[in-house]
Design a protein around this motif. Structure first.
Motif, PDB file in Angstrom:
ATOM      1  N   ASP A 114     -10.014  -0.817   3.400  1.00  0.00           N
ATOM      2  CA  ASP A 114      -8.813  -1.260   4.111  1.00  0.00           C
ATOM      3  C   ASP A 114      -9.203  -1.813   5.479  1.00  0.00           C
ATOM      4  OD1 ASP A 114      -6.070  -1.477   4.901  1.00  0.00           O
ATOM      5  OD2 ASP A 114      -5.599   0.347   3.794  1.00  0.00           O
ATOM      6  N   ASP A 167      -3.903   3.115   7.968  1.00  0.00           N
ATOM      7  CA  ASP A 167      -2.689   3.556   7.255  1.00  0.00           C
ATOM      8  C   ASP A 167      -2.388   5.040   7.480  1.00  0.00           C
ATOM      9  OD1 ASP A 167      -2.453   0.984   6.374  1.00  0.00           O
ATOM     10  OD2 ASP A 167      -3.031   1.390   4.306  1.00  0.00           O
ATOM     11  N   ASP A 180      -7.351  -1.828  -0.599  1.00  0.00           N
ATOM     12  CA  ASP A 180      -6.444  -2.797   0.022  1.00  0.00           C
ATOM     13  C   ASP A 180      -7.229  -4.094   0.173  1.00  0.00           C
ATOM     14  OD1 ASP A 180      -4.940  -4.346   1.856  1.00  0.00           O
ATOM     15  OD2 ASP A 180      -4.049  -2.539   2.718  1.00  0.00           O
ATOM     16  N   HIS A 212       0.804  -1.220   0.000  1.00  0.00           N
ATOM     17  CA  HIS A 212       0.000   0.000   0.000  1.00  0.00           C
ATOM     18  C   HIS A 212       0.836   1.267   0.000  1.00  0.00           C
ATOM     19  CE1 HIS A 212      -4.478   1.011   0.962  1.00  0.00           C
ATOM     20  NE2 HIS A 212      -4.021   1.660  -0.090  1.00  0.00           N
TER      21      HIS A 212
HETATM   22 MN   LIG Z   1      -3.583  -0.524   3.539  1.00  0.00          MN
END
Ligand SMILES: [Mn+2]
Length: 319
Positions: free
Chosen positions: A161, A165, A244, A138
């Motif tokens: 996701d 992040d 993701d 990612h």
């Molecule tokens: Mn991610």
């Protein structure tokens, strides 16, 4: 193309003449470009480029996403016989789509990779196409977003996701798949007020102003309510979508580096992506498919479906 004509088709990855249209090539043989599109780096006359960035040196735990683009392309070979199910139009016939191949880089010189990714995606955008990128971990989304923001201003982002992040990372030299969003917001590349993270199930109290629709909220609220929330956040803004694959539960996508239970089922992701039809999509990516941990190929199949849905979304507003 009639099925009869198609019986002689092989290796459309380099023999295909028409950039539009379905593909009847045997799914189990031949050179595997994404959806049997033609491999080319000359994008004159094309609407959309699929490209791979096989970089996985920013991971916290299990590596292997360098093999992601190849596995996703192979998994996609089963799809282009028919228009994607349920859309009511055929993006493969509507859009001229190329497979622009993978980004080249020196595996031993990771410091130059961020700039290389930004230049690679920027070079594609400057040829007048949108991009759908196959990762890779990612981290790659940060320089991709820089390339988009340079041309479109601060980006409204839809992130699927398990992880936010957005953990703190103020070291500009670090290359970390867990901090791409932190840096993108800090740099002004992403507009948090117009951004939403879907499927989250790891704790990070500082949301940086991004709307979090965690996996539990999706399970409780259902598809329609979740779609309403996403649309509320992004408004009418042109949007970039990063997916993701660990947004999916490990039962549906085990082949990924940092799996977390309690995630989205495939059907939920499919319904959410389909339900976003009409958003003005600038481009997107699917990241974190790690074939060494994908013993059944299910994760690559999911990745191929996500990338195809991104193409459907891209084409929907351009029919
Ligand atoms: Mn991610």
């Amino acid at each position: 193309m009639a099925l009869e004509d198609a019986k002689n088709q092989v290796d459309q990855a380099f023999t295909r003449q028409d950039p539009r249209g379905l593909s009847f090539e045997n799914a189990f043989g031949g050179a595997t470009s994404f959806l049997r599109r033609r491999y080319t780096k000359d994008l004159a006359g094309y609407d959309l480029a699929v490209t791979g960035i096989p970089f996985d040196q920013g991971v916290t735990h299990r590596p292997g996403t360098r093999f992601g683009p190849r596995a996703i392309r192979e998994a996609s070979a089963l799809q282009p016989y028919d228009p994607p199910y349920g859309w009511g139009y055929d993006p493969l016939s509507t859009l001229a789509i190329a497979d622009a191949g993978d980004m080249a880089f020196d595996y031993a010189n990771t410091r130059e990779v961020p700039q290389r990714i930004e230049a690679h995606i920027g070079g594609l955008l400057d040829q007048g196409v949108g991009t759908v990128t196959l990762g890779g971990d990612h981290f790659i989304t940060l320089p991709i977003l820089r390339a988009y923001a340079k041309r479109h201003g601060p980006i409204a982002l839809i992130q699927f996701d398990a992880h936010s992040d957005s953990w703190v990372d103020d070291d500009p030299d670090r290359i970390d798949h867990g901090t791409f969003l932190y840096k993108a917001i800090r740099e002004g590349v992403v507009d948090p007020a117009a951004s939403v993270s879907v499927g989250i199930r790891t704790d990070n109290p500082d949301t940086m102003g991004v709307t979090i629709l965690d996996a539990r909220s999706v399970h409780r609220a259902g598809i329609e309510e979740t779609l309403n929330r996403i649309r509320e956040v992004i408004g009418a803004r042109p949007v970039y979508l990063t997916f993701d694959i660990d947004a999916l539960d490990p039962a549906f996508a085990p082949g990924t580096g940092t799996p977390v239970w309690g995630g989205l089922a495939s059907w939920q992701a499919a319904a959410l992506l389909r339900g976003l039809a009409g958003i003005p999509l600038l481009g997107g990516d699917v990241v974190e498919v790690s074939p060494p941990y994908d013993t059944t190929g299910a994760t690559a199949i999911a990745g191929a479906h996500v990338a195809t849905e991104l193409i459907c979304l891209y084409g929907w507003t351009r029919r």
